[in-house]
Write a protein that holds these residues in place. Structure first.
Motif, PDB file in Angstrom:
ATOM      1  N   SER A 222       0.804  -1.230   0.000  1.00  0.00           N
ATOM      2  CA  SER A 222       0.000   0.000   0.000  1.00  0.00           C
ATOM      3  C   SER A 222       0.835   1.279   0.000  1.00  0.00           C
ATOM      4  N   VAL A 223       2.161   1.147  -0.120  1.00  0.00           N
ATOM      5  CA  VAL A 223       3.015   2.340  -0.119  1.00  0.00           C
ATOM      6  C   VAL A 223       3.837   2.431  -1.397  1.00  0.00           C
ATOM      7  N   GLY A 224       4.741   1.466  -1.592  1.00  0.00           N
ATOM      8  CA  GLY A 224       5.617   1.525  -2.758  1.00  0.00           C
ATOM      9  C   GLY A 224       6.720   0.506  -2.675  1.00  0.00           C
ATOM     10  N   TYR A 225       7.969   0.956  -2.857  1.00  0.00           N
ATOM     11  CA  TYR A 225       9.095   0.036  -2.943  1.00  0.00           C
ATOM     12  C   TYR A 225      10.299   0.565  -2.165  1.00  0.00           C
ATOM     13  N   ARG A 226      11.165  -0.380  -1.772  1.00  0.00           N
ATOM     14  CA  ARG A 226      12.407  -0.035  -1.076  1.00  0.00           C
ATOM     15  C   ARG A 226      13.487  -0.990  -1.558  1.00  0.00           C
ATOM     16  N   PHE A 227      14.706  -0.463  -1.765  1.00  0.00           N
ATOM     17  CA  PHE A 227      15.840  -1.326  -2.083  1.00  0.00           C
ATOM     18  C   PHE A 227      16.522  -1.693  -0.777  1.00  0.00           C
ATOM     19  N   GLU A 228      16.505  -2.970  -0.437  1.00  0.00           N
ATOM     20  CA  GLU A 228      17.051  -3.426   0.836  1.00  0.00           C
ATOM     21  C   GLU A 228      18.574  -3.449   0.760  1.00  0.00           C
ATOM     22  N   ARG A 229      19.205  -2.675   1.600  1.00  0.00           N
ATOM     23  CA  ARG A 229      20.643  -2.544   1.598  1.00  0.00           C
ATOM     24  C   ARG A 229      21.277  -3.690   2.351  1.00  0.00           C
TER      25      ARG A 229
END
Length: 235
Positions: A222-229
């Motif tokens: 329900s928000v978007g995306y994140r690149f997991e570091r």
């Protein structure tokens, strides 16, 4: 500022094809015009254009097949493609994005809007030598050379996929809403249903091309995306 970029206009309706070429020509673009998918492929083999404006509804060989063939050939896979679609052709539009088109313009369209989209896609497709290299674990993105390496091997991305990965890496692990890449990568001020799906489609394609490392592009519901570091990565 006028551009001398070479644009291939693929449209079977002469009036629309000439209208597109006329308005792009007025802005300094060099345009070649063809009416069929087969002619488009021959034109690309003769001279690779800087960008293709591609109508989906073409005789004999449709625009989707033209897009599929271009993206399947290493020599033409990175050519920016803007699709022309009818407003009702949402399914074809999404399929075109799945195949790797960089943007779309729905008919009837404003020539001024099309020219702006062409400029925006070309601007993002051209390397920026002033930008630094992004490194995240085995992924190395170099804006200056417009290259992506994953575990030492080059990965061929379309201009939109490249920009999307860069935006995710720039966020340094922060969550990005779908509206953020729509503004940064696509230049849309507001996200409607199809535009949000545009981001989802490109994320799926980007994950697939990055292989196992593509799983680091996490969906935040329900928000978007994140690149997991990676743990211990630079802040």
């Amino acid at each position: 500022m006028p551009s001398d970029a070479d644009v291939l206009v693929v449209e079977d309706e002469p009036d629309i094809r000439h209208l597109i070429a006329h308005h792009l020509g007025r802005e300094g673009f060099r345009c070649r015009e063809v009416a069929t998918g087969a002619e488009a492929l021959r034109a690309v083999r003769t001279s690779i254009p800087d960008l293709i404006v591609l109508d989906l509804m073409l005789p004999e060989m449709g625009g989707l097949e033209v897009c599929r063939r271009l993206r399947g050939d290493a020599g033409t896979a990175a050519i920016p493609i803007i699709m022309l679609t009818a407003k009702s052709d949402e399914i074809d539009r999404v399929v075109g994005l799945e195949l790797g088109a960089d943007d779309y313009v729905a008919k009837p369209f404003s020539p001024k809007e099309l020219v702006a989209r062409v400029r925006a896609v070309l601007r993002r497709a051209r390397p920026d030598p002033t930008r630094g290299v992004y490194r995240e674990g085995p992924i190395v993105l170099d804006p200056g050379r417009h290259t992506v390496m994953v575990r030492g091997a080059p990965v061929a991305l379309t201009p939109k996929e490249f920009d999307l990965l860069q935006v995710l890496l720039e966020a340094s692990g922060r969550v990005l809403s779908r509206e953020h890449p729509l503004t940064r990568v696509w230049g849309y001020a507001h996200a409607d249903e199809i535009e949000s799906r545009t981001v989802d489609v490109h994320v799926r394609r980007l994950r697939a091309k990055l292989g196992d490392d593509g799983r680091r592009i996490a969906t935040v519901k329900s928000v978007g995306y994140r690149f997991e570091r990676e743990e211990g990565g630079a802040p």
